[in-house]
Write an enzyme that holds these catalytic residues in place. Sequence first.
Site, mmCIF file in Angstrom:
data_model
loop_
_atom_site.group_PDB
_atom_site.id
_atom_site.type_symbol
_atom_site.label_atom_id
_atom_site.label_comp_id
_atom_site.label_asym_id
_atom_site.label_seq_id
_atom_site.Cartn_x
_atom_site.Cartn_y
_atom_site.Cartn_z
ATOM 1 C CB SER A 26 -13.348 -11.624 -0.428
ATOM 2 O OG SER A 26 -12.417 -11.119 0.521
ATOM 3 C CD1 TRP A 27 -9.747 -4.748 -0.637
ATOM 4 C CD2 TRP A 27 -11.976 -4.686 -0.719
ATOM 5 N NE1 TRP A 27 -10.136 -3.429 -0.502
ATOM 6 C CE2 TRP A 27 -11.511 -3.361 -0.548
ATOM 7 C CE3 TRP A 27 -13.343 -4.902 -0.805
ATOM 8 C CZ2 TRP A 27 -12.345 -2.267 -0.466
ATOM 9 C CZ3 TRP A 27 -14.205 -3.804 -0.715
ATOM 10 C CH2 TRP A 27 -13.701 -2.505 -0.549
ATOM 11 N N GLY A 87 -10.545 2.086 4.489
ATOM 12 C CA GLY A 87 -11.711 2.514 5.254
ATOM 13 C C GLY A 87 -12.568 1.324 5.634
ATOM 14 N NE ARG A 106 -10.150 -11.558 5.428
ATOM 15 C CZ ARG A 106 -9.847 -11.470 4.136
ATOM 16 N NH1 ARG A 106 -8.628 -11.747 3.723
ATOM 17 N NH2 ARG A 106 -10.752 -11.106 3.254
ATOM 18 C CE LYS A 121 -8.471 -2.935 9.075
ATOM 19 N NZ LYS A 121 -9.366 -4.027 8.631
#
Length: 338
Positions: free
Chosen positions: A12-13, A137, A256, A192
């Site tokens: 996807s990215w 980011g 996700r 994160k």
Amino acid sequence: MQKKIGVIGAGSWGIALAYLLSGNGHDVTVWSRSQTSVDKLRAYHGNEDKLPGVKLPESVQYTCSMEEAVSGKDILVLVVPSSSVRETVKLMAPFVDSEGDQIIVNCTKGIEESTLMLMSDVILDEIPGANVCVLSGPSHAEEVGKNMPTTIVVGAFSRDTAVEVQNVFMNDVFRVYVSPDMLGIEIGAALKNVVALAAGMADGYGLGDNAKAALITRGIAEISRLGMAMGGKFETFAGLSGIGDLVVTCASMHSRNRRAGILIGQGKSYQEAMDEVKMVVEGVYSAKAALKLAQKYEVDMPIVQGVNEILFEGKSVGDGIKELMVRERRNENSQVDW
């Protein structure tokens, strides 16, 4: 100025960034591992399974030949799961310009568990002298693919490299800042995901907004403590790749990691959660490495420890939350004396 760009990875990215870069007027080639996946990409002009609705221009090329994807390119954008970075970079290495003229933009967020290396270090380990930078980011692929406003940061060893990447990626809906703190950016990006798993668990367990806000806030405190112990800058963790990426990952159903955390909070194992999400859940892979780094640098990271115990040691989410709540009383900011 038009650049020749190889996007290594068609998830996807990778597809979202190929969409962005081709829209910016660059010559884009997308690499995927198998001919079968390349055939699907060509037929749909994108990834119908991972990023439905996003169609790439006819000018975008697709290949499973690493030589074709890498040779002669000005910029290589690495967008594969963290667990596949080393083997993918090994495949890239024979075709990367030995003079270091190509820029390798790492867009993968994670830590290699066996070595505790950040992704840029893994790249340099396999391609010594490579011109590596990192792009990170708060940036969900689903929104980038819809031209929704997004702001990120590129970190590099040299300002010239950072500015060149900034110019290539930036447009009127995709704003790019530059930073010299590559290490801090990558630590924030990797950790994160672990905190987002915890936030998702809180949602799945039904703990409410107060608990999630506390997890996000104390989570960035843990990330900052470890990152600064490793040499990162506090300002980085207060910026886009720190609190910015953490907030969006903990709050959005595009995440996700949060979605997997919700399923775990509802009683499923991490493997069952990953199977249901049907995408790579980087927080699961980064959790063990984050705990090892905390132990190596003697940094207190109770949320990361709790996530590991829930994922890999059979602890219930309820018991994990309770242990966080009854820990020893202390000041909020250890750097400020009462």
